[in-house]
Design a protein around this motif. Structure first.
Motif, PDB file in Angstrom:
ATOM      1  N   GLU A  17      14.655 -16.725  -2.816  1.00 12.98           N
ATOM      2  CA  GLU A  17      13.367 -16.102  -2.637  1.00 12.98           C
ATOM      3  C   GLU A  17      12.398 -17.082  -1.985  1.00 12.98           C
ATOM      4  O   GLU A  17      12.364 -18.255  -2.305  1.00 12.98           O
ATOM      5  N   ARG A  18      11.598 -16.541  -1.055  1.00 13.76           N
ATOM      6  CA  ARG A  18      10.524 -17.308  -0.467  1.00 13.76           C
ATOM      7  C   ARG A  18       9.307 -17.147  -1.354  1.00 13.76           C
ATOM      8  O   ARG A  18       8.843 -16.043  -1.589  1.00 13.76           O
ATOM      9  N   LYS A  57      -2.974 -14.468   4.505  1.00 13.27           N
ATOM     10  CA  LYS A  57      -2.508 -13.796   5.728  1.00 13.27           C
ATOM     11  C   LYS A  57      -1.386 -14.598   6.383  1.00 13.27           C
ATOM     12  O   LYS A  57      -0.377 -14.036   6.818  1.00 13.27           O
ATOM     13  N   ARG A  58      -1.586 -15.910   6.448  1.00 10.18           N
ATOM     14  CA  ARG A  58      -0.545 -16.753   7.043  1.00 10.18           C
ATOM     15  C   ARG A  58       0.722 -16.715   6.207  1.00 10.18           C
ATOM     16  O   ARG A  58       1.837 -16.646   6.740  1.00 10.18           O
ATOM     17  N   ARG A  59       0.564 -16.763   4.900  1.00 14.02           N
ATOM     18  CA  ARG A  59       1.714 -16.721   4.008  1.00 14.02           C
ATOM     19  C   ARG A  59       2.454 -15.399   4.144  1.00 14.02           C
ATOM     20  O   ARG A  59       3.684 -15.350   4.195  1.00 14.02           O
ATOM     21  N   ASP A  60       1.734 -14.305   4.208  1.00 14.44           N
ATOM     22  CA  ASP A  60       2.320 -12.978   4.353  1.00 14.44           C
ATOM     23  C   ASP A  60       3.173 -12.906   5.623  1.00 14.44           C
ATOM     24  O   ASP A  60       4.310 -12.428   5.603  1.00 14.44           O
ATOM     25  N   ALA A  61       2.614 -13.399   6.730  1.00 20.44           N
ATOM     26  CA  ALA A  61       3.351 -13.360   7.997  1.00 20.44           C
ATOM     27  C   ALA A  61       4.604 -14.229   7.931  1.00 20.44           C
ATOM     28  O   ALA A  61       5.679 -13.851   8.433  1.00 20.44           O
ATOM     29  N   GLU A  62       4.487 -15.405   7.298  1.00 20.75           N
ATOM     30  CA  GLU A  62       5.634 -16.315   7.169  1.00 20.75           C
ATOM     31  C   GLU A  62       6.747 -15.685   6.335  1.00 20.75           C
ATOM     32  O   GLU A  62       7.929 -15.740   6.709  1.00 20.75           O
ATOM     33  N   VAL A  63       6.370 -15.098   5.196  1.00 18.01           N
ATOM     34  CA  VAL A  63       7.359 -14.497   4.305  1.00 18.01           C
ATOM     35  C   VAL A  63       8.071 -13.338   4.995  1.00 18.01           C
ATOM     36  O   VAL A  63       9.304 -13.212   4.943  1.00 18.01           O
ATOM     37  N   SER A  80      17.598  -4.191   2.643  1.00 13.36           N
ATOM     38  CA  SER A  80      16.259  -4.333   3.197  1.00 13.36           C
ATOM     39  C   SER A  80      15.476  -5.362   2.382  1.00 13.36           C
ATOM     40  O   SER A  80      15.723  -5.537   1.189  1.00 13.36           O
ATOM     41  N   PRO A  81      14.531  -6.035   3.013  1.00 19.14           N
ATOM     42  CA  PRO A  81      13.738  -7.028   2.273  1.00 19.14           C
ATOM     43  C   PRO A  81      12.896  -6.374   1.178  1.00 19.14           C
ATOM     44  O   PRO A  81      12.424  -5.251   1.326  1.00 19.14           O
ATOM     45  N   SER A  82      12.729  -7.079   0.073  1.00 18.48           N
ATOM     46  CA  SER A  82      11.801  -6.670  -0.981  1.00 18.48           C
ATOM     47  C   SER A  82      10.835  -7.832  -1.188  1.00 18.48           C
ATOM     48  O   SER A  82      11.208  -8.999  -1.015  1.00 18.48           O
ATOM     49  N   TYR A  83       9.609  -7.508  -1.562  1.00 14.79           N
ATOM     50  CA  TYR A  83       8.560  -8.525  -1.608  1.00 14.79           C
ATOM     51  C   TYR A  83       7.827  -8.535  -2.944  1.00 14.79           C
ATOM     52  O   TYR A  83       7.769  -7.527  -3.651  1.00 14.79           O
ATOM     53  N   SER A  84       7.273  -9.671  -3.269  1.00 12.18           N
ATOM     54  CA  SER A  84       6.324  -9.794  -4.377  1.00 12.18           C
ATOM     55  C   SER A  84       4.953 -10.041  -3.743  1.00 12.18           C
ATOM     56  O   SER A  84       4.852 -10.696  -2.696  1.00 12.18           O
ATOM     57  N   TYR A  85       3.920  -9.515  -4.374  1.00  8.04           N
ATOM     58  CA  TYR A  85       2.605  -9.504  -3.744  1.00  8.04           C
ATOM     59  C   TYR A  85       1.540 -10.179  -4.609  1.00  8.04           C
ATOM     60  O   TYR A  85       1.673 -10.293  -5.824  1.00  8.04           O
ATOM     61  N   GLN A  86       0.484 -10.595  -3.922  1.00 11.05           N
ATOM     62  CA  GLN A  86      -0.712 -11.087  -4.593  1.00 11.05           C
ATOM     63  C   GLN A  86      -1.914 -10.406  -3.944  1.00 11.05           C
ATOM     64  O   GLN A  86      -1.974 -10.265  -2.715  1.00 11.05           O
ATOM     65  N   GLN A  87      -2.841  -9.988  -4.751  1.00 10.74           N
ATOM     66  CA  GLN A  87      -4.046  -9.363  -4.230  1.00 10.74           C
ATOM     67  C   GLN A  87      -5.078 -10.430  -3.904  1.00 10.74           C
ATOM     68  O   GLN A  87      -5.363 -11.313  -4.713  1.00 10.74           O
ATOM     69  N   GLY A  88      -5.618 -10.356  -2.692  1.00 13.72           N
ATOM     70  CA  GLY A  88      -6.598 -11.335  -2.268  1.00 13.72           C
ATOM     71  C   GLY A  88      -8.010 -10.953  -2.645  1.00 13.72           C
ATOM     72  O   GLY A  88      -8.265  -9.851  -3.156  1.00 13.72           O
ATOM     73  N   PRO A  89      -8.955 -11.840  -2.398  1.00 15.44           N
ATOM     74  CA  PRO A  89     -10.359 -11.564  -2.698  1.00 15.44           C
ATOM     75  C   PRO A  89     -10.901 -10.351  -1.949  1.00 15.44           C
ATOM     76  O   PRO A  89     -11.904  -9.766  -2.370  1.00 15.44           O
ATOM     77  N   ASP A  90     -10.244  -9.981  -0.844  1.00  8.47           N
ATOM     78  CA  ASP A  90     -10.689  -8.814  -0.073  1.00  8.47           C
ATOM     79  C   ASP A  90     -10.105  -7.516  -0.600  1.00  8.47           C
ATOM     80  O   ASP A  90     -10.318  -6.449  -0.022  1.00  8.47           O
ATOM     81  N   GLY A  91      -9.330  -7.576  -1.685  1.00  8.71           N
ATOM     82  CA  GLY A  91      -8.757  -6.378  -2.279  1.00  8.71           C
ATOM     83  C   GLY A  91      -7.422  -5.965  -1.683  1.00  8.71           C
ATOM     84  O   GLY A  91      -6.816  -5.006  -2.163  1.00  8.71           O
ATOM     85  N   ARG A  92      -6.952  -6.645  -0.667  1.00  8.34           N
ATOM     86  CA  ARG A  92      -5.680  -6.301  -0.035  1.00  8.34           C
ATOM     87  C   ARG A  92      -4.535  -7.087  -0.677  1.00  8.34           C
ATOM     88  O   ARG A  92      -4.750  -8.169  -1.209  1.00  8.34           O
ATOM     89  N   ARG A  93      -3.349  -6.510  -0.570  1.00  9.00           N
ATOM     90  CA  ARG A  93      -2.164  -7.163  -1.130  1.00  9.00           C
ATOM     91  C   ARG A  93      -1.422  -7.909  -0.023  1.00  9.00           C
ATOM     92  O   ARG A  93      -1.199  -7.364   1.054  1.00  9.00           O
TER      93      ARG A  93
END
Length: 202
Positions: A17-18, A57-63, A80-93
């Motif tokens: 896992e990345r 954003k950079r981490r998301d693109a890298e992963v 297919s790839p599966s991901y784990s997420y973190q919600q940012g201060p802007d409310g996006r995952r």
């Protein structure tokens, strides 16, 4: 990348896992309640929050690029790839980790096993910066390939000699001395005489 243990009896399940080393242990933030009237009326982000969003954003693109490389190279042996997420201060995952399951499995022949192992090894090393666990999967695939090549070499040695003109001539001479002029097709796997002779001449 993860080896699907259900499809492989030779290798233990390994998770590749990345992950974001600084944020892996954090639980994924809950989404905001749609009924919350504050949604859409967000305050401007602070400079610190803006920096965190840019990092995510950079981490998301890298992963996503990393896991896409795994999935693309795995062909029919990968999911297919599966991901784990973190919600940012802007409310996006944002994706901060991911994995691709791959089947490291033996084929019906040594040649097929070799092809499968090569595909898995290529998939494991496909990203620009393979992780330590990616390299572990590649090593497991290389070991399976080596074992299959040994099996293939052993099979070739067991059948070696029946197509060699010199061996065939020796077989024919010994056959005539033993059986006379009766017709005979030299087939090592079904003829005890040929099997014994090839073991001596092969």
């Amino acid at each position: 990348m993860r080896i699907d243990q259900a499809s492989s009896q030779l290798w233990p399940s390994t998770s590749l896992e990345r992950r974001n080393s600084s944020r892996v242990g954090e639980a994924e933030s809950k989404r905001r309640d749609p009924a919350d009237k504050s949604v859409g009326l967000e305050k401007p982000l602070s400079r610190e929050d803006q920096q965190q969003v840019e990092h995510l954003k950079r981490r998301d693109a890298e992963v996503r690029a990393h896991e896409a490389a795994h999935a693309g190279a795995a062909a029919g042996l990968g999911g297919s790839p599966s991901y784990s997420y973190q919600q940012g201060p802007d409310g996006r995952r944002y994706a901060i980790g991911g994995e691709v399951q791959v089947q490291l499995q033996r084929g019906s022949t040594p040649e097929e096993t070799i092809r499968n192992a090569q595909t898995v090894r290529s998939a494991a090393m496909a990203p620009a910066q393979p992780s330590g666990q990616d390299r572990g999967v590649a090593a497991a695939a290389a070991a399976m390939e080596a074992e299959a090549r040994m099996e293939l070499q052993k099979a070739k040695q067991e059948t070696r000699g029946t197509d060699d003109p010199l061996v065939l001539a020796k077989l024919e001479t010994e056959r005539r001395q033993t059986y006379g002029s009766r017709g005979h097709e030299h087939v090592q796997t079904s003829c005890g005489f040929c099997a014994r002779a090839v073991s001596r001449y092969g």
